[in-house]
Design a protein around this motif. Structure first.
Motif, PDB file in Angstrom:
ATOM      1  N   GLY A 112       0.799  -1.213   0.000  1.00 44.84           N
ATOM      2  CA  GLY A 112       0.000   0.000   0.000  1.00 44.84           C
ATOM      3  C   GLY A 112       0.832   1.263   0.000  1.00 44.84           C
ATOM      4  O   GLY A 112       0.298   2.361   0.185  1.00 44.84           O
ATOM      5  N   MET A 113       2.136   1.132  -0.247  1.00 46.85           N
ATOM      6  CA  MET A 113       2.994   2.313  -0.314  1.00 46.85           C
ATOM      7  C   MET A 113       2.713   3.113  -1.584  1.00 46.85           C
ATOM      8  O   MET A 113       2.795   4.344  -1.591  1.00 46.85           O
ATOM      9  N   VAL A 114       2.374   2.388  -2.676  1.00 46.14           N
ATOM     10  CA  VAL A 114       2.131   3.014  -3.979  1.00 46.14           C
ATOM     11  C   VAL A 114       0.757   2.582  -4.486  1.00 46.14           C
ATOM     12  O   VAL A 114       0.370   1.411  -4.352  1.00 46.14           O
ATOM     13  N   ARG A 115       0.023   3.534  -5.067  1.00 44.64           N
ATOM     14  CA  ARG A 115      -1.209   3.204  -5.776  1.00 44.64           C
ATOM     15  C   ARG A 115      -1.168   3.883  -7.140  1.00 44.64           C
ATOM     16  O   ARG A 115      -0.898   5.083  -7.239  1.00 44.64           O
ATOM     17  N   ASP A 116      -1.409   3.084  -8.161  1.00 47.58           N
ATOM     18  CA  ASP A 116      -1.342   3.576  -9.542  1.00 47.58           C
ATOM     19  C   ASP A 116      -2.735   3.593 -10.158  1.00 47.58           C
ATOM     20  O   ASP A 116      -3.487   2.621 -10.043  1.00 47.58           O
ATOM     21  N   TYR A 117      -3.075   4.723 -10.788  1.00 48.65           N
ATOM     22  CA  TYR A 117      -4.330   4.865 -11.520  1.00 48.65           C
ATOM     23  C   TYR A 117      -3.985   5.079 -12.990  1.00 48.65           C
ATOM     24  O   TYR A 117      -3.377   6.094 -13.346  1.00 48.65           O
ATOM     25  N   HIS A 118      -4.355   4.140 -13.845  1.00 47.49           N
ATOM     26  CA  HIS A 118      -4.041   4.241 -15.274  1.00 47.49           C
ATOM     27  C   HIS A 118      -5.238   4.810 -16.032  1.00 47.49           C
ATOM     28  O   HIS A 118      -6.342   4.273 -15.965  1.00 47.49           O
ATOM     29  N   PHE A 119      -5.008   5.917 -16.766  1.00 47.19           N
ATOM     30  CA  PHE A 119      -6.070   6.602 -17.500  1.00 47.19           C
ATOM     31  C   PHE A 119      -5.847   6.483 -19.013  1.00 47.19           C
ATOM     32  O   PHE A 119      -4.711   6.545 -19.488  1.00 47.19           O
ATOM     33  N   GLU A 120      -6.951   6.328 -19.746  1.00 41.72           N
ATOM     34  CA  GLU A 120      -6.927   6.337 -21.205  1.00 41.72           C
ATOM     35  C   GLU A 120      -7.904   7.389 -21.718  1.00 41.72           C
ATOM     36  O   GLU A 120      -8.708   7.929 -20.946  1.00 41.72           O
ATOM     37  N   LEU A 121      -7.841   7.685 -23.015  1.00 46.00           N
ATOM     38  CA  LEU A 121      -8.694   8.726 -23.589  1.00 46.00           C
ATOM     39  C   LEU A 121     -10.171   8.530 -23.247  1.00 46.00           C
ATOM     40  O   LEU A 121     -10.872   9.480 -22.916  1.00 46.00           O
ATOM     41  N   ASP A 122     -10.642   7.292 -23.325  1.00 42.19           N
ATOM     42  CA  ASP A 122     -12.064   7.031 -23.098  1.00 42.19           C
ATOM     43  C   ASP A 122     -12.466   7.195 -21.642  1.00 42.19           C
ATOM     44  O   ASP A 122     -13.666   7.148 -21.326  1.00 42.19           O
ATOM     45  N   ASP A 123     -11.502   7.392 -20.752  1.00 46.51           N
ATOM     46  CA  ASP A 123     -11.830   7.651 -19.347  1.00 46.51           C
ATOM     47  C   ASP A 123     -12.260   9.092 -19.117  1.00 46.51           C
ATOM     48  O   ASP A 123     -12.695   9.443 -18.022  1.00 46.51           O
ATOM     49  N   ASN A 124     -12.118   9.929 -20.139  1.00 44.89           N
ATOM     50  CA  ASN A 124     -12.576  11.321 -20.058  1.00 44.89           C
ATOM     51  C   ASN A 124     -13.866  11.449 -20.863  1.00 44.89           C
ATOM     52  O   ASN A 124     -13.832  11.511 -22.100  1.00 44.89           O
ATOM     53  N   PRO A 125     -15.021  11.498 -20.215  1.00 46.14           N
ATOM     54  CA  PRO A 125     -16.300  11.525 -20.944  1.00 46.14           C
ATOM     55  C   PRO A 125     -16.595  12.859 -21.616  1.00 46.14           C
ATOM     56  O   PRO A 125     -17.607  12.974 -22.322  1.00 46.14           O
ATOM     57  N   ASN A 126     -15.730  13.853 -21.418  1.00 41.96           N
ATOM     58  CA  ASN A 126     -15.989  15.180 -21.986  1.00 41.96           C
ATOM     59  C   ASN A 126     -15.408  15.359 -23.390  1.00 41.96           C
ATOM     60  O   ASN A 126     -15.612  16.404 -24.003  1.00 41.96           O
ATOM     61  N   LEU A 127     -14.691  14.367 -23.887  1.00 39.61           N
ATOM     62  CA  LEU A 127     -14.046  14.506 -25.188  1.00 39.61           C
ATOM     63  C   LEU A 127     -14.965  14.010 -26.303  1.00 39.61           C
ATOM     64  O   LEU A 127     -15.344  12.837 -26.319  1.00 39.61           O
ATOM     65  N   PRO A 128     -15.319  14.863 -27.255  1.00 38.13           N
ATOM     66  CA  PRO A 128     -16.113  14.417 -28.401  1.00 38.13           C
ATOM     67  C   PRO A 128     -15.326  13.416 -29.245  1.00 38.13           C
ATOM     68  O   PRO A 128     -14.090  13.434 -29.280  1.00 38.13           O
ATOM     69  N   GLU A 129     -16.023  12.559 -29.951  1.00 34.08           N
ATOM     70  CA  GLU A 129     -15.366  11.540 -30.777  1.00 34.08           C
ATOM     71  C   GLU A 129     -14.475  12.180 -31.844  1.00 34.08           C
ATOM     72  O   GLU A 129     -13.409  11.668 -32.155  1.00 34.08           O
ATOM     73  N   GLU A 130     -14.927  13.306 -32.404  1.00 37.18           N
ATOM     74  CA  GLU A 130     -14.131  13.987 -33.435  1.00 37.18           C
ATOM     75  C   GLU A 130     -12.796  14.457 -32.860  1.00 37.18           C
ATOM     76  O   GLU A 130     -11.747  14.324 -33.493  1.00 37.18           O
ATOM     77  N   TYR A 131     -12.839  14.999 -31.618  1.00 35.84           N
ATOM     78  CA  TYR A 131     -11.616  15.447 -30.961  1.00 35.84           C
ATOM     79  C   TYR A 131     -10.676  14.274 -30.715  1.00 35.84           C
ATOM     80  O   TYR A 131      -9.474  14.358 -30.956  1.00 35.84           O
ATOM     81  N   LYS A 132     -11.234  13.158 -30.231  1.00 31.28           N
ATOM     82  CA  LYS A 132     -10.394  11.996 -29.950  1.00 31.28           C
ATOM     83  C   LYS A 132      -9.747  11.464 -31.227  1.00 31.28           C
ATOM     84  O   LYS A 132      -8.596  11.029 -31.207  1.00 31.28           O
ATOM     85  N   GLU A 133     -10.484  11.516 -32.329  1.00 33.41           N
ATOM     86  CA  GLU A 133      -9.908  11.076 -33.600  1.00 33.41           C
ATOM     87  C   GLU A 133      -8.782  12.008 -34.028  1.00 33.41           C
ATOM     88  O   GLU A 133      -7.739  11.557 -34.512  1.00 33.41           O
ATOM     89  N   ASN A 134      -8.986  13.313 -33.839  1.00 27.70           N
ATOM     90  CA  ASN A 134      -7.942  14.284 -34.197  1.00 27.70           C
ATOM     91  C   ASN A 134      -6.675  14.084 -33.379  1.00 27.70           C
ATOM     92  O   ASN A 134      -5.562  14.129 -33.910  1.00 27.70           O
ATOM     93  N   ILE A 135      -6.840  13.867 -32.073  1.00 27.89           N
ATOM     94  CA  ILE A 135      -5.660  13.741 -31.224  1.00 27.89           C
ATOM     95  C   ILE A 135      -4.948  12.414 -31.472  1.00 27.89           C
ATOM     96  O   ILE A 135      -3.722  12.316 -31.370  1.00 27.89           O
ATOM     97  N   ARG A 136      -5.706  11.390 -31.829  1.00 30.37           N
ATOM     98  CA  ARG A 136      -5.063  10.123 -32.198  1.00 30.37           C
ATOM     99  C   ARG A 136      -4.203  10.294 -33.442  1.00 30.37           C
ATOM    100  O   ARG A 136      -3.155   9.673 -33.573  1.00 30.37           O
ATOM    101  N   ASN A 137      -4.658  11.130 -34.361  1.00 29.56           N
ATOM    102  CA  ASN A 137      -3.905  11.361 -35.594  1.00 29.56           C
ATOM    103  C   ASN A 137      -2.703  12.274 -35.389  1.00 29.56           C
ATOM    104  O   ASN A 137      -1.889  12.434 -36.296  1.00 29.56           O
ATOM    105  N   ALA A 138      -2.614  12.891 -34.201  1.00 30.21           N
ATOM    106  CA  ALA A 138      -1.508  13.816 -33.931  1.00 30.21           C
ATOM    107  C   ALA A 138      -0.223  13.082 -33.570  1.00 30.21           C
ATOM    108  O   ALA A 138       0.839  13.695 -33.515  1.00 30.21           O
ATOM    109  N   TYR A 139      -0.303  11.794 -33.307  1.00 34.15           N
ATOM    110  CA  TYR A 139       0.874  11.028 -32.888  1.00 34.15           C
ATOM    111  C   TYR A 139       1.040   9.795 -33.767  1.00 34.15           C
ATOM    112  O   TYR A 139       0.068   9.225 -34.251  1.00 34.15           O
TER     113      TYR A 139
END
Length: 417
Positions: free
Chosen positions: A182-209
Motif C-alpha cells: 500500500g505504499m504506492v497506488r497507480d491509476y491508469h487513464f486512457e482517452l475514453d476515461d474522459n467523458p468530456n471529449l467528443p469523438e471527433e476530438y479523440k480522432e484528431n488527437i489520435r492522428n496527432a501522434y
C-alpha cells in the motif's frame, strides 16, 4: 474553471478517503484523459484536511506548474482565496471552516535537473503535488520522499508514460512489493476515461501522434524509445519551387525565423524557417562541416556566411543554443534579434514529431542534410536500458536547429488537439 462530466476512474480517485490513499499516488496514462482535472479537487481536499504543515507543488519549472495546474486551481477557488508570489513560489490558500478563516502554506518549486534537489534540503513537508512526474530527476524525487516526514504525509502525481526502464515505472508503478504494502497506488487513464471529449476530438488527437509517441500519449503504454526518432517523416512532406505549397503570397504572410545549431568541430547549421501560424516551412539550410572541409571557420567568418544566407530580409528572431555565447555577441552586434533557445531535448523532439505526424511541417528538397538527418537520427538504446532517454549525438545538427525554433517559438495551443 467549470468541471464537466466525471469518469468512473476519476470519481473513484477523488472520493477515495485521504486516509485510505497510499503514500505515493500516481495518475498516469494518455494525454487529455482527465488526470489533472481529477487531481485538482483531490488536492484541494488535501490542502484543507490533510496533516498540518507545509505542502510542496513541483514540476519541470514554476511556469509549467502555473500553466498546467495553478491556473485552473486558482480559477476553481477564486482570486480572494489565495495569495501567490510567482517569482518566489510562495503560495497561501485560504478557506473558512465553521466560520473560522484558515490557511495553508504551499511552496511551488521547479525541478528541472538533478541540481534542484538542493532546494529540498532542510524542508519538512506534509504533502506534495508533482506535475509531469516522469520528467522529475530521480535524485530530486527520492529526496522529496525523504522530506515527506510529517505523520500521514502523502505524494500525489500525474504523468504521461515514458520508458519502461524509467525509475518511476520500474521502482514504483510496477513494484509488486510496494503495491501490495500500500505504499504506492497507480491509476491508469486512457482517452475514453474522459467523458468530456467528443469523438471527433479523440480522432484528431489520435492522428496527432505516430509510432512510439502514439503508444505512449494515446494508448498510455510505457514503451521503449528505440530506432529512428522521426520514423513518421516521409517524402510527401517535401516540396520544391515547382510546387504551389509555398508561394510568394504565402511567404509574405509568414513570420521568419532562423534556427542555429552552433558548431566548431561539429557542423554549423542555419535553417531558414517560415511559420504561417498553422504550418512551418523550412526553405533553406546552411551546413558547414569543418571536419569534411578540414578547416574551422571563425565566428566572424560564420557571421559573413549568415549575412549572405539571410539576404536583405531580416528574420523576426534568431534561435540559438544558449551555450553559443561568442556567436550570439557577434550576431547581436550586427543588429539581429537573437533569442536563447529552449533546449529541452525530449520535449522538443515530441513537438517536432507531432508537427510531422500532422503534416504541419514541410521541407524544401534543397535541404538535403536535414532530410538525411530525419532518416538517420536515432535513440541511444544503451542509454535507454540505463533508464535514460536521449538521442545518439550524431546526425542531429539540423534536427537540433529545427527543435530550437519549434520548442521556443511555437505556442502551447499548437500542440493541443
Amino acid at each position: 474553471m467549470e468541471f464537466g462530466l466525471w469518469g468512473e476512474k476519476a470519481l473513484n480517485f477523488i472520493f477515495n478517503p485521504l486516509e485510505d490513499d497510499a503514500f505515493i499516488n500516481i495518475l498516469e496514462g494518455s494525454v487529455r484523459s482527465g488526470k489533472t482535472v481529477a487531481m485538482i479537487p483531490k488536492w484541494l481536499n488535501y490542502i484543507m484536511t490533510g496533516p498540518c504543515g507545509m505542502l510542496l507543488m513541483t514540476g519541470v519549472s514554476k511556469d509549467t506548474i502555473y500553466d498546467n495546474v495553478l491556473n485552473d486551481l486558482f480559477d476553481t477557488i477564486g482570486e480572494s482565496n489565495y495569495s501567490y508570489n510567482r517569482q518566489s513560489g510562495d503560495l497561501l490558500v485560504f478557506w473558512f471552516d465553521n466560520g473560522i478563516k484558515k490557511q495553508r502554506r504551499i511552496k511551488v518549486l521547479g525541478a528541472k535537473d538533478e541540481g534542484s534537489e538542493k532546494y529540498l534540503r532542510g524542508k519538512t513537508l506534509a504533502g506534495a503535488y508533482c506535475d509531469e512526474l516522469s520528467l522529475m530527476p530521480e535524485k530530486f524525487f527520492k529526496q522529496l520522499l525523504n522530506r515527506l516526514s510529517v505523520q500521514g504525509a502523502k505524494l500525489y502525481g500525474t504523468t504521461n508514460p515514458d520508458s519502461p526502464y524509467h525509475y518511476l515505472y520500474a521502482e514504483y508503478i510496477t513494484n509488486e512489493a510496494k503495491l501490495k504494502k500500500g505504499m504506492v497506488r497507480d491509476y491508469h487513464f486512457e482517452l475514453d476515461d474522459n467523458p468530456n471529449l467528443p469523438e471527433e476530438y479523440k480522432e484528431n488527437i489520435r492522428n496527432a501522434y505516430k509510432g512510439m509517441w502514439f503508444k505512449r500519449m494515446i494508448l498510455g503504454l510505457w514503451v521503449l524509445a528505440e530506432g529512428v526518432i522521426y520514423d513518421m517523416f516521409s517524402d510527401d512532406l517535401l516540396f520544391d519551387d515547382s510546387d504551389k505549397v509555398f508561394t510568394k503570397n504565402k511567404k509574405s504572410a509568414c513570420r521568419r525565423y532562423i534556427g542555429i545549431d552552433y558548431g566548431t568541430t561539429n557542423p554549423m547549421v542555419f535553417l531558414d524557417i517560415y511559420d504561417d501560424g498553422d504550418t512551418i516551412f523550412i526553405l533553406n539550410e546552411y551546413y558547414y562541416d569543418s571536419k569534411k572541409h578540414q578547416r574551422q571557420k571563425t565566428d566572424e567568418e560564420y557571421a559573413k556566411d549568415f549575412d549572405t544566407f539571410i539576404g536583405e530580409e531580416f528574420p523576426d528572431f534568431v534561435l540559438i543554443d544558449p551555450s553559443a555565447a561568442s556567436f550570439k555577441i557577434v550576431l547581436r552586434g550586427k543588429g539581429y534579434r537573437v533569442k536563447d533557445a529552449d533546449n529541452n531535448v525530449n520535449d522538443g523532439i515530441r513537438k517536432v514529431a507531432m508537427l510531422i505526424s500532422q503534416k504541419k511541417l514541410r521541407v524544401h528538397k534543397q535541404c538535403q542534410n536535414l532530410i538525411r538527418e530525419f532518416h538517420s537520427y536515432v535513440w541511444d538504446e544503451k542509454a535507454a536500458k540505463r533508464g535514460e532517454e536521449k538521442p545518439v549525438k550524431e546526425n542531429d545538427h539540423g534536427c537540433d536547429a529545427l527543435r530550437y525554433m519549434v520548442n521556443t517559438i511555437l505556442q502551447k495551443w499548437r500542440f493541443q488537439h
